[in-house]
Design a protein around this motif. Structure first.
Motif, PDB file in Angstrom:
ATOM      1  N   PHE A  52      65.210  42.524-122.402  1.00 39.41           N
ATOM      2  CA  PHE A  52      64.198  43.533-122.701  1.00 39.41           C
ATOM      3  C   PHE A  52      64.280  43.976-124.157  1.00 39.41           C
ATOM      4  N   ASP A  53      63.159  44.482-124.659  1.00 40.69           N
ATOM      5  CA  ASP A  53      63.100  44.903-126.064  1.00 40.69           C
ATOM      6  C   ASP A  53      63.752  46.283-126.217  1.00 40.69           C
ATOM      7  N   LEU A  54      65.015  46.312-125.855  1.00 39.99           N
ATOM      8  CA  LEU A  54      65.862  47.501-126.002  1.00 39.99           C
ATOM      9  C   LEU A  54      67.129  47.000-126.692  1.00 39.99           C
ATOM     10  N   SER A  55      68.017  47.916-127.061  1.00 41.18           N
ATOM     11  CA  SER A  55      69.283  47.435-127.618  1.00 41.18           C
ATOM     12  C   SER A  55      70.054  46.716-126.516  1.00 41.18           C
ATOM     13  N   VAL A  56      70.983  45.847-126.926  1.00 38.96           N
ATOM     14  CA  VAL A  56      71.747  45.064-125.953  1.00 38.96           C
ATOM     15  C   VAL A  56      72.493  45.995-124.994  1.00 38.96           C
ATOM     16  N   VAL A  57      73.076  47.067-125.543  1.00 41.63           N
ATOM     17  CA  VAL A  57      73.854  47.967-124.678  1.00 41.63           C
ATOM     18  C   VAL A  57      72.921  48.678-123.678  1.00 41.63           C
ATOM     19  N   LEU A  96      79.625  48.812-122.438  1.00 46.07           N
ATOM     20  CA  LEU A  96      80.372  48.276-123.589  1.00 46.07           C
ATOM     21  C   LEU A  96      81.558  47.428-123.128  1.00 46.07           C
ATOM     22  N   ALA A  97      82.230  47.870-122.045  1.00 49.28           N
ATOM     23  CA  ALA A  97      83.362  47.093-121.518  1.00 49.28           C
ATOM     24  C   ALA A  97      82.890  45.729-121.020  1.00 49.28           C
ATOM     25  N   ALA A  98      81.715  45.711-120.374  1.00 54.45           N
ATOM     26  CA  ALA A  98      81.168  44.433-119.876  1.00 54.45           C
ATOM     27  C   ALA A  98      80.794  43.520-121.039  1.00 54.45           C
ATOM     28  N   LEU A  99      80.234  44.121-122.087  1.00 53.30           N
ATOM     29  CA  LEU A  99      79.874  43.316-123.270  1.00 53.30           C
ATOM     30  C   LEU A  99      81.121  42.753-123.946  1.00 53.30           C
ATOM     31  N   GLU A 100      82.180  43.544-123.951  1.00 50.83           N
ATOM     32  CA  GLU A 100      83.459  43.087-124.517  1.00 50.83           C
ATOM     33  C   GLU A 100      83.951  41.853-123.744  1.00 50.83           C
ATOM     34  N   ARG A 101      83.804  41.922-122.432  1.00 50.81           N
ATOM     35  CA  ARG A 101      84.282  40.823-121.578  1.00 50.81           C
ATOM     36  C   ARG A 101      83.555  39.512-121.826  1.00 50.81           C
ATOM     37  N   VAL A 102      82.254  39.617-122.092  1.00 55.36           N
ATOM     38  CA  VAL A 102      81.489  38.377-122.298  1.00 55.36           C
ATOM     39  C   VAL A 102      81.410  38.006-123.781  1.00 55.36           C
ATOM     40  N   GLY A 103      82.110  38.772-124.627  1.00 53.11           N
ATOM     41  CA  GLY A 103      82.173  38.439-126.051  1.00 53.11           C
ATOM     42  C   GLY A 103      80.924  38.787-126.828  1.00 53.11           C
ATOM     43  N   LEU A 104      80.227  39.848-126.397  1.00 53.17           N
ATOM     44  CA  LEU A 104      78.993  40.227-127.112  1.00 53.17           C
ATOM     45  C   LEU A 104      79.073  41.629-127.697  1.00 53.17           C
ATOM     46  N   ILE A 105      80.263  42.199-127.768  1.00 54.58           N
ATOM     47  CA  ILE A 105      80.391  43.594-128.202  1.00 54.58           C
ATOM     48  C   ILE A 105      79.823  43.807-129.604  1.00 54.58           C
ATOM     49  N   GLN A 106      79.940  42.782-130.449  1.00 51.68           N
ATOM     50  CA  GLN A 106      79.455  42.926-131.829  1.00 51.68           C
ATOM     51  C   GLN A 106      77.929  42.994-131.890  1.00 51.68           C
ATOM     52  N   LEU A 107      77.259  42.611-130.790  1.00 49.84           N
ATOM     53  CA  LEU A 107      75.795  42.654-130.770  1.00 49.84           C
ATOM     54  C   LEU A 107      75.262  43.821-129.934  1.00 49.84           C
ATOM     55  N   ALA A 108      76.136  44.770-129.620  1.00 50.64           N
ATOM     56  CA  ALA A 108      75.745  45.880-128.727  1.00 50.64           C
ATOM     57  C   ALA A 108      74.516  46.634-129.230  1.00 50.64           C
ATOM     58  N   LYS A 109      74.390  46.764-130.551  1.00 50.44           N
ATOM     59  CA  LYS A 109      73.270  47.550-131.089  1.00 50.44           C
ATOM     60  C   LYS A 109      72.053  46.685-131.437  1.00 50.44           C
ATOM     61  N   ALA A 110      72.199  45.358-131.316  1.00 47.96           N
ATOM     62  CA  ALA A 110      71.076  44.467-131.659  1.00 47.96           C
ATOM     63  C   ALA A 110      69.976  44.578-130.607  1.00 47.96           C
ATOM     64  N   ARG A 111      68.752  44.181-130.966  1.00 54.80           N
ATOM     65  CA  ARG A 111      67.659  44.182-129.994  1.00 54.80           C
ATOM     66  C   ARG A 111      67.878  43.034-129.013  1.00 54.80           C
ATOM     67  N   GLY A 112      67.698  43.311-127.737  1.00 53.63           N
ATOM     68  CA  GLY A 112      67.847  42.272-126.713  1.00 53.63           C
ATOM     69  C   GLY A 112      66.896  41.109-126.944  1.00 53.63           C
ATOM     70  N   SER A 113      65.683  41.443-127.419  1.00 53.96           N
ATOM     71  CA  SER A 113      64.666  40.401-127.607  1.00 53.96           C
ATOM     72  C   SER A 113      64.973  39.468-128.770  1.00 53.96           C
ATOM     73  N   GLU A 140      77.422  58.943-120.545  1.00 55.13           N
ATOM     74  CA  GLU A 140      78.521  58.341-121.321  1.00 55.13           C
ATOM     75  C   GLU A 140      79.312  57.321-120.501  1.00 55.13           C
ATOM     76  N   ASP A 141      79.486  57.611-119.194  1.00 57.25           N
ATOM     77  CA  ASP A 141      80.233  56.668-118.341  1.00 57.25           C
ATOM     78  C   ASP A 141      79.521  55.316-118.266  1.00 57.25           C
ATOM     79  N   ALA A 142      78.199  55.390-118.124  1.00 52.72           N
ATOM     80  CA  ALA A 142      77.410  54.153-118.049  1.00 52.72           C
ATOM     81  C   ALA A 142      77.532  53.373-119.351  1.00 52.72           C
ATOM     82  N   ARG A 143      77.508  54.094-120.454  1.00 51.15           N
ATOM     83  CA  ARG A 143      77.614  53.451-121.771  1.00 51.15           C
ATOM     84  C   ARG A 143      78.972  52.763-121.917  1.00 51.15           C
ATOM     85  N   LYS A 144      80.019  53.460-121.465  1.00 50.81           N
ATOM     86  CA  LYS A 144      81.372  52.878-121.562  1.00 50.81           C
ATOM     87  C   LYS A 144      81.480  51.617-120.706  1.00 50.81           C
ATOM     88  N   ALA A 145      80.909  51.689-119.490  1.00 52.29           N
ATOM     89  CA  ALA A 145      80.951  50.519-118.589  1.00 52.29           C
ATOM     90  C   ALA A 145      80.186  49.354-119.205  1.00 52.29           C
TER      91      ALA A 145
END
Lengths: 227, 225
Positions: free
Chosen positions: B78-83, B101-118, B94-99
């Protein structure tokens, strides 16, 4: 020819009352009709693309047919509806800006609906599949779909705006091109050209082109943002 | 437990899936293997409830439809940020955000958390879609070729994340794959399909290393295990 262009430029910056009245009526008509058409057409497009109901395919075919409705035919129908013998004669809409706006809404609404339907149809399957996989509610899925179509919505509006501004057939029949009342840029260009007054016609033509350029620059910037 | 009985699905006149009986046990990891058009996606979509079978039914016991997560073959970014994409099924806060970010860390995408999904590539979109699923607790995950667009490194990270998630939650994994090697790494069970029918199923080592049916042998003959 060069002299006519020079005179046209001079007229644009002279504050000519008639010219700016024409521009003002045109903007009022165009802005109102394009916004109304978007408000009616965009939800219809979402309905056609995102939902399934009996008769949906027939409605899509009818909508696509209406997208090609010749403006003069629309003008003729409106004329017949609003004229002294028409069923809507009591509303006194013939030769009014409101009547012209209604004619334009009839012309542009199917275009707005069709444009939204075409855009959303291409992505709705993937959105729905992903949303269902995440167990998102129908309301949240619809909001996401609308978010995904925000650039298409603006492009659709700009296209409708340009179409409304350049349209001549329907507005000349319904409005009658009455000076200081229903004369808009396109009808005025025709009228002045017929009279041999090329300067005013050319000045209006240049303004139309300028507005069209601005609209297209907006559309281009939006498409670049989407890419 | 997920139980299929008498499932049939046609696309026009073509019988795309014909599964008289199939059982998915809790905590197992099932690899659906087979060539293109063998019915893997149709089977997963029926299990996910996004496609209705023409005949038969899917019975769930010990879990509800809402506890099954599904990642389609072409997940939508979706045309939202990756996170925010990952937070979609988690709600706000905040809990949802932490969860997320942890999931993004696991799949190796944490550095793209703020990028647009699209703006993500195909492989990145798949990993983001995986993060959307593993950010939340599920009793079963259905994944349609979850690493098809990913490179070897990204595929490794995704597989590792899936194995960890399955171990932590004890959830059932059902995934399709064209790669028998991936089926061996991720799966404990294998279901081999061809022409919409099950050729054979059983322990992944047995099905892939000692196939009994001709269609499984033929499919595997093109791969060096």
């Amino acid at each position: 020819m060069t002299g006519a262009f020079q005179k046209a430029f001079d007229l644009l910056f002279s504050g000519d009352a008639q010219l700016w009245n024409i521009v003002s009526v045109t903007m009022r008509m165009t802005l109102t009709s394009s916004i109304a058409a978007l408000l009616l057409g965009a939800p219809l497009g979402v309905l056609y693309a995102a939902t399934r109901f009996p008769g949906r395919k027939i409605l899509i075919v009818i909508n696509r047919t209406l997208m090609g409705l010749p403006p003069v035919v629309c003008g003729l129908l409106c004329y017949m509806l609003f004229s002294g013998v028409g069923p809507l004669r009591e509303l006194k809409l013939l030769f009014t800006v409101t009547g012209m706006i209604i004619a334009q809404v009839i012309l542009i609404t199917p275009i707005a609906a069709g444009s939204m339907e075409t855009y959303l149809s291409a992505i709705v399957g993937e959105i729905r599949e992903s949303a269902r996989g995440l167990r998102l509610s129908g309301g949240k899925t619809l909001l996401l779909m609308l978010n995904e179509s925000k650039y298409a919505l603006v492009s659709t509006y700009l296209f409708g705006f340009a179409r409304a501004m350049a349209e001549v057939g329907a507005v000349s029949m319904v409005g009658g091109a009455i000076a200081y009342k229903t004369n808009v840029m396109t009808t005025a260009i025709m009228m002045y050209t017929n009279r041999g007054d090329f300067t005013l016609g050319l000045a209006l033509g240049l303004l139309l082109l300028l507005i069209s350029l601005i609209v297209n620059v907006f559309a281009h910037l939006l498409q670049r943002r989407r890419a | 437990m997920i139980e299929l009985s008498g499932i049939k699905k046609r696309y026009g006149t073509r019988l795309a899936l014909d599964v008289p009986e199939l059982l998915f046990l809790p905590g197992e990891r099932y690899a659906l293997i087979g060539p293109n058009g063998s019915g893997k996606t149709t089977l997963l979509r029926i299990l996910a409830g996004t496609l209705k079978p023409d005949e038969g039914n899917v019975r769930l016991s010990g879990l509800e439809r809402g506890e099954i997560g599904y990642m389609p073959q072409k997940p939508y970014a979706f045309d939202l940020s990756v996170v925010k994409n990952v937070m979609l099924s988690l709600g706000g806060g905040e809990d949802a955000r932490k969860a997320a970010l942890a999931a993004l860390e696991r799949v190796g995408l944490i550095q793209l958390a703020k990028a647009r999904g699209s703006r993500l590539s195909g492989g990145e979109t798949q990993r983001m879609a995986l993060a959307r699923l593993i950010a939340k607790s599920h009793k079963a995950l259905l994944l349609d070729e979850p690493t098809a667009s990913a490179d070897i490194y990204a595929s490794d990270m995704a597989e590792q994340a899936l194995l960890e998630y399955a171990a932590e939650t004890g959830c059932t994994l059902i995934f399709s794959s064209h790669a028998p090697s991936q089926a061996l790494r991720l799966g404990t069970q294998a279901v081999a399909l061809e022409g919409g029918q099950i050729c054979e199923h059983g322990a992944v080592q047995d099905v892939l290393k000692n196939p009994k049916s001709e269609c499984t042998k033929f499919f595997l003959s093109h791969w060096k295990l």
